[in-house]
Design an enzyme around this catalytic site. Structure first.
Site, PDB file in Angstrom:
ATOM      1  N   HIS A   1      -7.392  -4.839   9.827  1.00 50.39           N
ATOM      2  CA  HIS A   1      -7.052  -4.601   8.417  1.00 50.39           C
ATOM      3  C   HIS A   1      -5.743  -5.295   8.057  1.00 50.39           C
ATOM      4  O   HIS A   1      -4.856  -5.452   8.888  1.00 50.39           O
ATOM      5  CB  HIS A   1      -7.030  -3.102   8.061  1.00 50.39           C
ATOM      6  CG  HIS A   1      -5.911  -2.301   8.629  1.00 50.39           C
ATOM      7  ND1 HIS A   1      -6.093  -1.050   9.186  1.00 50.39           N
ATOM      8  CD2 HIS A   1      -4.580  -2.535   8.725  1.00 50.39           C
ATOM      9  CE1 HIS A   1      -4.928  -0.582   9.584  1.00 50.39           C
ATOM     10  NE2 HIS A   1      -3.987  -1.471   9.324  1.00 50.39           N
TER      11      HIS A   1
ATOM     12  N   ASN B   1      -7.830  -3.041  14.018  1.00 49.62           N
ATOM     13  CA  ASN B   1      -9.205  -3.341  13.612  1.00 49.62           C
ATOM     14  C   ASN B   1      -9.256  -4.515  12.632  1.00 49.62           C
ATOM     15  O   ASN B   1     -10.289  -4.775  12.031  1.00 49.62           O
ATOM     16  CB  ASN B   1      -9.871  -2.099  13.000  1.00 49.62           C
ATOM     17  CG  ASN B   1      -9.162  -1.619  11.730  1.00 49.62           C
ATOM     18  OD1 ASN B   1      -8.231  -2.273  11.231  1.00 49.62           O
ATOM     19  ND2 ASN B   1      -9.587  -0.489  11.199  1.00 49.62           N
TER      20      ASN B   1
ATOM     21  N   GLU C   1      -9.780  -1.966   5.102  1.00 49.25           N
ATOM     22  CA  GLU C   1     -10.456  -1.692   6.362  1.00 49.25           C
ATOM     23  C   GLU C   1     -11.692  -2.592   6.526  1.00 49.25           C
ATOM     24  O   GLU C   1     -12.147  -3.200   5.543  1.00 49.25           O
ATOM     25  CB  GLU C   1     -10.867  -0.211   6.410  1.00 49.25           C
ATOM     26  CG  GLU C   1      -9.688   0.770   6.330  1.00 49.25           C
ATOM     27  CD  GLU C   1      -8.906   0.905   7.654  1.00 49.25           C
ATOM     28  OE1 GLU C   1      -8.761  -0.094   8.387  1.00 49.25           O
ATOM     29  OE2 GLU C   1      -8.432   2.020   7.937  1.00 49.25           O
TER      30      GLU C   1
ATOM     31  N   ASP D   1       0.818  -1.207   0.000  1.00 46.77           N
ATOM     32  CA  ASP D   1       0.000   0.000   0.000  1.00 46.77           C
ATOM     33  C   ASP D   1       0.856   1.263   0.000  1.00 46.77           C
ATOM     34  O   ASP D   1       2.072   1.224   0.205  1.00 46.77           O
ATOM     35  CB  ASP D   1      -0.968   0.012   1.203  1.00 46.77           C
ATOM     36  CG  ASP D   1      -0.326  -0.536   2.480  1.00 46.77           C
ATOM     37  OD1 ASP D   1       0.906  -0.503   2.582  1.00 46.77           O
ATOM     38  OD2 ASP D   1      -1.064  -0.992   3.361  1.00 46.77           O
TER      39      ASP D   1
HETATM   40  C1  F6R Z   1       1.373  -1.477   6.120  1.00 45.19           C
HETATM   41  C2  F6R Z   1       0.114  -2.197   6.182  1.00 45.19           C
HETATM   42  C3  F6R Z   1      -0.719  -2.218   7.425  1.00 45.19           C
HETATM   43  C4  F6R Z   1       0.090  -2.484   8.686  1.00 45.19           C
HETATM   44  C5  F6R Z   1      -0.826  -2.432   9.908  1.00 45.19           C
HETATM   45  C6  F6R Z   1      -0.064  -2.681  11.192  1.00 45.19           C
HETATM   46  O1  F6R Z   1       1.952  -1.595   4.848  1.00 45.19           O
HETATM   47  O2  F6R Z   1      -0.267  -2.747   5.207  1.00 45.19           O
HETATM   48  O3  F6R Z   1      -1.708  -3.205   7.289  1.00 45.19           O
HETATM   49  O4  F6R Z   1       0.692  -3.745   8.594  1.00 45.19           O
HETATM   50  O5  F6R Z   1      -1.429  -1.185   9.990  1.00 45.19           O
HETATM   51  O6  F6R Z   1       0.839  -1.641  11.401  1.00 45.19           O
HETATM   52  P1  F6R Z   1       1.968  -1.731  12.526  1.00 45.19           P
HETATM   53  O7  F6R Z   1       2.875  -2.842  12.097  1.00 45.19           O
HETATM   54  O8  F6R Z   1       2.661  -0.398  12.484  1.00 45.19           O
HETATM   55  O9  F6R Z   1       1.284  -2.024  13.800  1.00 45.19           O
END
Ligand code: F6R
Length: 239
Positions: A131, A129, A136, A67
């Site tokens: 994702h 959440n 989301e 992303d």
């Molecule tokens: C990032 C991504 C997100 C993160 C998620 C957890 O490229 O795709 O899904 O993996 O938000 O983020 P952290 O690892 O910072 O807790």
């Protein structure tokens, strides 16, 4: 789905980093799906510190990141900058072989991944959440790469990267879809922070529900969930 329990974040980084190194050694043309955020930091550090001594090269490998933010006001916080800083500048991957979804033509990303031969190994973190990528809650399990509006809770969770200022956190992102992610041959999800516990419990129950985007992984044939012991103890009610 396999659950792999390790002592702490550093051990998780070693384990997952070694998986990538082993794959890259077997297949110099490896197609890697990569994630940003805190979860993969120890993994990237392990890869960077060990690839040369293990005789691994990424010169022919390709990467497709999950992303990218839209209209990110701080350049250093774009996901390309994150990857440059934490991995790409530290290994021998060629910049032209590193890919990010294009907000002007999201679905073309699926085509490009397909043309490259498909993702061999996809690294995932998990949002509080549920994702994965920036899919989301409520995102269709059949989604391809698309633009998505970030939820308040995701923006709150990520404001730490923007000096704690929510107004600086982008409101939209372009993300691989859930169907895109599910096409990967091997998926490795890291849950190494206690804030992810609820979502690990949902995974454990084997539930498949679009309210919990990561629950799509329950039907993947080759998926590893790599956990730290603190999460395991609570989620599995174990000692
Ligand atoms: C990032 C991504 C997100 C993160 C998620 C957890 O490229 O795709 O899904 O993996 O938000 O983020 P952290 O690892 O910072 O807790």
């Amino acid at each position: 789905m396999r659950f792999i329990i390790l002592e702490n974040k550093v051990e998780v980084g070693k384990y997952v980093g070694q998986l990538f190194l082993d794959e890259a050694k077997k297949n110099p043309h490896l197609i890697m799906g990569l994630a940003t955020g805190s979860s993969p930091l120890e993994t990237y550090q392990f890869i960077a510190e060990n690839y040369r001594s293990q005789g691994v090269s990424f010169a022919e490998a390709k990467s497709f990141n999950l992303d990218e933010y839209l209209n990110c006001p701080i350049k250093k916080e774009t996901y390309r900058s994150f990857m440059e800083e934490n991995l790409f500048s530290k290994i021998d991957i060629k910049t032209q072989n590193t890919n990010f979804p294009d907000p002007d033509n999201p679905e073309h990303y699926d085509q490009r991944i397909l043309e490259a031969g498909g993702v061999d190994i996809q690294l995932l973190g998990i949002g509080q959440n549920g994702h994965i990528g920036f899919n989301e809650p409520g995102t269709s399990f059949s989604s391809l790469t698309h633009i998505i509006e970030l939820t308040k809770s995701t923006r709150e969770a990520n404001k730490r990267f923007f000096g704690g200022d929510l107004s600086l956190v982008p409101t939209e992102a372009v993300s691989m879809g859930l169907a895109t992610i599910m096409k990967s041959r091997h998926i490795v999800l890291i849950a190494n922070d206690i804030t992810k516990i609820k979502m690990v419990e949902v995974l454990l129950k084997g539930l498949t529900d679009e309210t919990y985007p990561m629950s799509v992984l329950n039907s993947h044939p080759n998926c590893d969930i790599v956990l730290t012991r603190d999460i395991f103890k609570i989620a599995f009610k174990a000692d």
